[in-house]
Design a protein around this motif. Structure first.
Motif, PDB file in Angstrom:
ATOM      1  N   CYS A  84     -31.225   3.213  42.407  1.00 16.02           N
ATOM      2  CA  CYS A  84     -32.034   3.694  41.450  1.00 16.02           C
ATOM      3  C   CYS A  84     -30.943   4.010  40.320  1.00 16.02           C
ATOM      4  O   CYS A  84     -29.962   4.830  40.608  1.00 16.02           O
ATOM      5  N   ASP A  85     -31.389   3.857  39.034  1.00 16.76           N
ATOM      6  CA  ASP A  85     -30.824   4.174  37.819  1.00 16.76           C
ATOM      7  C   ASP A  85     -31.071   5.847  37.717  1.00 16.76           C
ATOM      8  O   ASP A  85     -30.201   6.433  36.985  1.00 16.76           O
ATOM      9  N   LEU A  86     -32.159   6.054  37.891  1.00 19.62           N
ATOM     10  CA  LEU A  86     -32.856   7.507  37.706  1.00 19.62           C
ATOM     11  C   LEU A  86     -33.769   7.825  38.691  1.00 19.62           C
ATOM     12  O   LEU A  86     -34.782   7.348  38.981  1.00 19.62           O
ATOM     13  N   ILE A  87     -33.367   9.071  39.159  1.00 25.13           N
ATOM     14  CA  ILE A  87     -34.389   9.594  40.348  1.00 25.13           C
ATOM     15  C   ILE A  87     -34.958  10.826  39.753  1.00 25.13           C
ATOM     16  O   ILE A  87     -34.003  11.879  39.395  1.00 25.13           O
ATOM     17  N   LEU A  88     -36.340  10.960  39.578  1.00 26.89           N
ATOM     18  CA  LEU A  88     -36.864  11.988  38.960  1.00 26.89           C
ATOM     19  C   LEU A  88     -37.690  13.135  40.125  1.00 26.89           C
ATOM     20  O   LEU A  88     -38.753  12.426  40.648  1.00 26.89           O
ATOM     21  N   ALA A  89     -37.215  14.248  40.315  1.00 22.61           N
ATOM     22  CA  ALA A  89     -37.863  14.939  41.181  1.00 22.61           C
ATOM     23  C   ALA A  89     -38.992  15.875  40.412  1.00 22.61           C
ATOM     24  O   ALA A  89     -38.800  16.069  39.481  1.00 22.61           O
ATOM     25  N   MET A  90     -40.037  16.085  41.100  1.00 22.46           N
ATOM     26  CA  MET A  90     -41.205  16.674  40.369  1.00 22.46           C
ATOM     27  C   MET A  90     -41.010  18.123  40.421  1.00 22.46           C
ATOM     28  O   MET A  90     -41.774  18.841  39.572  1.00 22.46           O
ATOM     29  N   ASP A  91     -40.190  18.834  41.379  1.00 24.73           N
ATOM     30  CA  ASP A  91     -40.252  20.294  41.115  1.00 24.73           C
ATOM     31  C   ASP A  91     -38.845  20.515  41.901  1.00 24.73           C
ATOM     32  O   ASP A  91     -38.183  20.045  42.492  1.00 24.73           O
ATOM     33  N   ARG A  92     -38.305  21.906  41.714  1.00 23.26           N
ATOM     34  CA  ARG A  92     -37.057  22.357  42.050  1.00 23.26           C
ATOM     35  C   ARG A  92     -36.668  22.221  43.722  1.00 23.26           C
ATOM     36  O   ARG A  92     -35.599  21.991  43.922  1.00 23.26           O
ATOM     37  N   ASP A  93     -37.906  22.448  44.311  1.00 22.29           N
ATOM     38  CA  ASP A  93     -37.938  22.097  45.782  1.00 22.29           C
ATOM     39  C   ASP A  93     -37.573  20.837  46.205  1.00 22.29           C
ATOM     40  O   ASP A  93     -36.571  20.600  47.108  1.00 22.29           O
ATOM     41  N   ASN A  94     -38.115  19.900  45.452  1.00 24.31           N
ATOM     42  CA  ASN A  94     -37.697  18.430  45.797  1.00 24.31           C
ATOM     43  C   ASN A  94     -36.397  18.117  45.053  1.00 24.31           C
ATOM     44  O   ASN A  94     -35.485  17.425  46.006  1.00 24.31           O
ATOM     45  N   LEU A  95     -35.932  18.622  44.196  1.00 23.37           N
ATOM     46  CA  LEU A  95     -34.489  18.621  43.748  1.00 23.37           C
ATOM     47  C   LEU A  95     -33.544  19.117  44.761  1.00 23.37           C
ATOM     48  O   LEU A  95     -32.593  18.321  44.980  1.00 23.37           O
ATOM     49  N   ALA A  96     -33.907  20.199  45.345  1.00 23.16           N
ATOM     50  CA  ALA A  96     -32.965  20.743  46.255  1.00 23.16           C
ATOM     51  C   ALA A  96     -32.824  19.909  47.470  1.00 23.16           C
ATOM     52  O   ALA A  96     -31.639  19.765  48.118  1.00 23.16           O
ATOM     53  N   ALA A  97     -34.006  19.314  47.866  1.00 26.35           N
ATOM     54  CA  ALA A  97     -33.976  18.495  49.072  1.00 26.35           C
ATOM     55  C   ALA A  97     -33.307  17.043  48.821  1.00 26.35           C
ATOM     56  O   ALA A  97     -32.893  16.536  49.716  1.00 26.35           O
ATOM     57  N   LEU A  98     -32.982  16.849  47.551  1.00 21.42           N
ATOM     58  CA  LEU A  98     -32.302  15.653  47.329  1.00 21.42           C
ATOM     59  C   LEU A  98     -30.819  16.136  47.287  1.00 21.42           C
ATOM     60  O   LEU A  98     -29.981  14.978  46.712  1.00 21.42           O
ATOM     61  N   GLY A  99     -30.691  17.181  47.489  1.00 22.77           N
ATOM     62  CA  GLY A  99     -28.920  17.749  47.086  1.00 22.77           C
ATOM     63  C   GLY A  99     -28.196  17.076  48.031  1.00 22.77           C
ATOM     64  O   GLY A  99     -27.008  17.216  47.870  1.00 22.77           O
ATOM     65  N   ASN A 100     -28.320  16.263  49.032  1.00 23.25           N
ATOM     66  CA  ASN A 100     -27.448  15.774  49.872  1.00 23.25           C
ATOM     67  C   ASN A 100     -27.159  14.015  49.800  1.00 23.25           C
ATOM     68  O   ASN A 100     -26.691  13.292  50.330  1.00 23.25           O
ATOM     69  N   ALA A 101     -27.585  13.953  48.237  1.00 23.46           N
ATOM     70  CA  ALA A 101     -27.215  12.519  47.559  1.00 23.46           C
ATOM     71  C   ALA A 101     -25.759  12.459  47.417  1.00 23.46           C
ATOM     72  O   ALA A 101     -25.012  13.254  47.300  1.00 23.46           O
ATOM     73  N   PRO A 102     -25.357  10.935  47.609  1.00 23.62           N
ATOM     74  CA  PRO A 102     -23.933  10.821  47.327  1.00 23.62           C
ATOM     75  C   PRO A 102     -23.620  10.858  46.020  1.00 23.62           C
ATOM     76  O   PRO A 102     -24.429  10.915  45.000  1.00 23.62           O
ATOM     77  N   PRO A 103     -22.377  11.071  45.878  1.00 18.97           N
ATOM     78  CA  PRO A 103     -21.782  11.502  44.560  1.00 18.97           C
ATOM     79  C   PRO A 103     -22.110   9.970  43.492  1.00 18.97           C
ATOM     80  O   PRO A 103     -22.251   9.023  43.988  1.00 18.97           O
ATOM     81  N   GLY A 104     -22.532  10.388  42.110  1.00 22.99           N
ATOM     82  CA  GLY A 104     -23.068   9.415  41.460  1.00 22.99           C
ATOM     83  C   GLY A 104     -24.468   9.063  41.437  1.00 22.99           C
ATOM     84  O   GLY A 104     -24.826   8.343  40.406  1.00 22.99           O
ATOM     85  N   ALA A 105     -25.186   9.498  42.187  1.00 22.16           N
ATOM     86  CA  ALA A 105     -26.677   9.505  42.244  1.00 22.16           C
ATOM     87  C   ALA A 105     -27.350  10.115  41.059  1.00 22.16           C
ATOM     88  O   ALA A 105     -26.743  11.310  40.739  1.00 22.16           O
ATOM     89  N   ASN A 106     -28.041   9.560  40.175  1.00 22.07           N
ATOM     90  CA  ASN A 106     -28.508  10.194  38.896  1.00 22.07           C
ATOM     91  C   ASN A 106     -29.798  10.848  39.251  1.00 22.07           C
ATOM     92  O   ASN A 106     -30.894  10.427  39.168  1.00 22.07           O
ATOM     93  N   ILE A 107     -29.791  11.963  39.651  1.00 20.02           N
ATOM     94  CA  ILE A 107     -30.982  12.635  40.221  1.00 20.02           C
ATOM     95  C   ILE A 107     -31.510  13.864  39.039  1.00 20.02           C
ATOM     96  O   ILE A 107     -30.600  14.671  38.872  1.00 20.02           O
ATOM     97  N   ARG A 108     -32.563  13.914  38.597  1.00 22.49           N
ATOM     98  CA  ARG A 108     -32.817  14.918  37.628  1.00 22.49           C
ATOM     99  C   ARG A 108     -34.201  15.561  38.010  1.00 22.49           C
ATOM    100  O   ARG A 108     -35.020  14.884  38.526  1.00 22.49           O
ATOM    101  N   LEU A 109     -34.505  16.666  37.352  1.00 21.09           N
ATOM    102  CA  LEU A 109     -35.746  17.283  37.428  1.00 21.09           C
ATOM    103  C   LEU A 109     -36.602  16.662  36.208  1.00 21.09           C
ATOM    104  O   LEU A 109     -36.343  16.694  35.186  1.00 21.09           O
ATOM    105  N   PHE A 110     -37.944  16.157  36.749  1.00 15.93           N
ATOM    106  CA  PHE A 110     -38.876  15.664  35.692  1.00 15.93           C
ATOM    107  C   PHE A 110     -39.041  16.412  34.364  1.00 15.93           C
ATOM    108  O   PHE A 110     -39.051  16.089  33.296  1.00 15.93           O
ATOM    109  N   GLY A 111     -39.112  17.667  34.869  1.00 18.30           N
ATOM    110  CA  GLY A 111     -39.634  18.666  33.558  1.00 18.30           C
ATOM    111  C   GLY A 111     -38.298  18.740  32.718  1.00 18.30           C
ATOM    112  O   GLY A 111     -38.592  19.077  31.508  1.00 18.30           O
TER     113      GLY A 111
END
Length: 165
Positions: A84-111
């Protein structure tokens, strides 16, 4: 335009992220850009894996002319971080749950990226239909802005929000 892969993520993949996937897919189709995007959704947990979206999400989307009833919940997988080019978490809890992503993953908060406000998209699961309508409105606004951010000039953001108070 390079095909852009976007993944919307919430906790169980039955309320917010399926709505976001449906809304964004609808806007992309209205703009005639279906071939330019890969759009999906997933959850940080597997509680509802294989299930359709929450009936209130389905009803809210249907009321706006969007059919999400064919979607099925799934848990985010390691390949998503790579593909995925862009992964959008709906809230900060989801963003934190994605914290174990490999380097280079483009994870952002939707807001942050879609709304520019930094706000969380609230989980409407424990509320009534009005919460789902509110979430729909915030997601529609964000998905329109996201399409604009990605450089799409033909995006139609005239979704009906008249029933939302």
């Amino acid at each position: 335009m390079k095909r852009i892969s976007i993944l919307f993520v919430c906790m169980g993949n039955i309320c917010r992220s399926p709505l976001a996937e449906g809304i964004f897919g609808h806007l992309v189709a209205e703009a005639g850009l279906t071939g330019d995007f890969t759009i999906d959704s997933a959850g940080t947990d597997a509680w509802h894996e294989g299930e359709p979206p929450d009936q209130r999400s389905i009803a809210t989307a249907k009321g706006q002319g969007i059919d999400i009833s064919g979607q099925r919940a799934r848990r985010i997988q390691s390949r998503d971080f790579r593909d995925c080019d862009l992964i959008l978490a709906m809230d900060r809890d989801n963003l934190a749950a994605l914290g174990n992503a490999p380097p280079g993953a483009n994870i952002r908060l939707f807001g942050d990226i879609a709304l520019g406000t930094g706000e969380d998209i609230p989980d409407p699961y424990y509320g009534g239909p009005e919460g789902f309508e509110l979430v729909y409105t915030r997601l529609l606004t964000g998905c329109c802005r996201l399409l604009e951010t990605l450089g799409v000039e033909r995006a139609s953001c005239s979704g009906n929000t008249s029933s939302v108070r």
